[in-house]
Design an enzyme around this catalytic site. Structure first.
Site, PDB file in Angstrom:
ATOM      1  N   SER A 109     -54.882 -24.583 -17.268  1.00  0.00           N
ATOM      2  CA  SER A 109     -55.901 -24.513 -18.321  1.00  0.00           C
ATOM      3  C   SER A 109     -55.839 -23.244 -19.164  1.00  0.00           C
ATOM      4  CB  SER A 109     -57.304 -24.686 -17.727  1.00  0.00           C
ATOM      5  OG  SER A 109     -57.495 -26.024 -17.344  1.00  0.00           O
ATOM      6  N   LYS A 168     -55.311 -24.183 -22.705  1.00  0.00           N
ATOM      7  CA  LYS A 168     -56.392 -24.609 -23.597  1.00  0.00           C
ATOM      8  C   LYS A 168     -56.567 -23.706 -24.808  1.00  0.00           C
ATOM      9  CE  LYS A 168     -59.351 -27.351 -20.534  1.00  0.00           C
ATOM     10  NZ  LYS A 168     -58.422 -27.603 -19.430  1.00  0.00           N
ATOM     11  N   TYR A 191     -67.281 -29.022 -18.496  1.00  0.00           N
ATOM     12  CA  TYR A 191     -65.861 -28.710 -18.613  1.00  0.00           C
ATOM     13  C   TYR A 191     -65.048 -29.965 -18.340  1.00  0.00           C
ATOM     14  CZ  TYR A 191     -61.521 -26.099 -17.900  1.00  0.00           C
ATOM     15  OH  TYR A 191     -60.238 -25.610 -17.986  1.00  0.00           O
TER      16      TYR A 191
END
Length: 385
Positions: A57, A60, A167
């Site tokens: 992540s 991201k 999330y």
């Protein structure tokens, strides 16, 4: 900065992590590099700042940057409905409960916007922090997002858009938006707009030929407390490029991106974002909503409970602390992490950025969190000494 070396070595010697690499930069360059432990548990080859990690992540904020570049070009409106760029998003419904083992779905109360993807307020979630999504995937036979299959985009919302911070797979959808607005696939958008200009030649969405000797595996800890390499790997022939988790990188490569954020969108004369856009990324973009203080795990093999504590907001692709953390980052720092235990932060007030890397599961066990805190405290202590 020898105290940082001691922190890293002690964590490996104690068995808290299988290996660890760390790096620190400021606006002028890299000011610390260090590592401890083997690249592969039980082997002699050491891990280092040129080792390739699954940054998960930490992808991201890179994909978010690609989207913000489209905003600056005028091809993307953050306030527009997602469905205006990805018509298939109009089919996504809200999971509103269960009739036995059958999911009960309804239309959302409003159309989710691109900004809500960027800020994780669209209602989309992840299985590892949602028992409802675990149950939905089992009931429908849908794999989780790590499968690399387009079917993951059929996953429902867990709340109406704009009502909660959840999330989730928002940035994977955002990658689809980037493709629709840029006219190229996400890997090309990232390479042309970010990794290429910044000289990040060791950052890719798939393992490159020749990386086998420089990539650390995902490690798992046995019942006897020893670490061993697993066969866990991301899909190397995915049906889409995962803006939410797909990148591999090295500490030396990723620090270039961090330093570009620290430099207000510019690194060594190369600009990837305007200063005003970076300022917005480091500004609360979720209003009165907050990042959850504690998130229980729905899949203990993937993650422990995540306890951020109070006072956190979300900007554009970044977790923001609203208060100074004593002996650590200042208020207004932007940070995030990856599921296989990589972490980074950018502290514009102090003028530093740093990241710490290992590859193992599950995410954020207490002993690893203790290492990250000790590393950060040692970094700031070295700056004031």
């Amino acid at each position: 900065m020898s105290a940082i070396d001691d922190v890293l070595s002690a964590a490996v010697e104690a068995g808290d992590v299988p290996n660890v690499a760390a790096i620190v930069g400021d606006r002028n360059g890299v000011i610390y590099e260090g590592a401890a432990g083997p690249r592969v548990a039980g082997a002699a080859d050491p891990v280092g700042v040129d080792t390739h990690f699954r940054i998960m992540s930490m992808t991201k904020i890179v994909a978010t940057t690609a989207a913000l570049q489209q905003v600056e070009k005028g091809t993307l409106d953050l306030d527009a409905p997602i469905a205006s760029y990805c018509p298939e998003f109009a089919d996504v419904q809200v999971l509103d409960g269960w009739d036995g083992d059958t999911p009960r779905l309804r239309a959302p109360a409003s159309q989710a916007t691109v900004k809500q993807l960027v800020t994780h307020t669209s209602g989309l979630g992840y299985w590892f922090w949602s028992e409802d999504l675990v149950k939905w995937e089992a009931a429908t036979g849908t794999p989780n997002v790590l499968a690399g299959a387009n079917v993951i985009f059929t996953a429902p919302l867990l709340a109406d858009p704009g009502t909660r911070y959840i999330y989730g797979i928002n940035t994977d959808w955002l990658g689809k938006v980037v493709e629709a607005t840029s006219g190229v696939t996400l890997d090309v958008a990232v390479k042309d707009g970010i990794t290429g200009p910044l000289g990040m030649g060791e950052t890719e969405f798939q393992l490159r030929d020749g990386w086998s000797g420089s990539t650390t595996p995902v490690h798992l800890k046995g019942e006897d407390g020893t670490w061993a390499a697993s066969e866990i790997e991301l899909n190397q022939q995915p049906e889409y490029y995962a803006g939410g988790h797909g990148l591999y990188s090295t500490p030396r490569d990723y620090i270039k991106f961090q330093r570009a954020l620290l430099g207000g969108g510019e690194l060594d004369g190369t600009r990837i974002l305007q200063q005003s856009t970076v300022d917005a990324a480091f500004t609360n973009q979720i209003g009165d909503l907050s990042f959850p203080e504690a998130i229980p795990t729905a899949d203990p093999t993937s993650t422990h409970e995540f306890n951020a504590g109070p006072g956190y907001k979300w900007g554009y692709g970044l977790l923001l602390n609203t208060d100074d953390v004593p002996g650590m980052r200042r208020a207004g720092s932007g940070a995030w992490a990856g599921l296989c235990n990589t972490h980074f932060w950018v502290d514009p007030t102090t003028g530093i950025c740093a990241s710490i890397y290992s590859n193992f599961l599950p995410f954020v066990p207490p002993e690893a969190l203790a290492l990250y805190a000790s590393f950060e405290k040692a970094v700031y202590a070295s700056l004031s000494s």
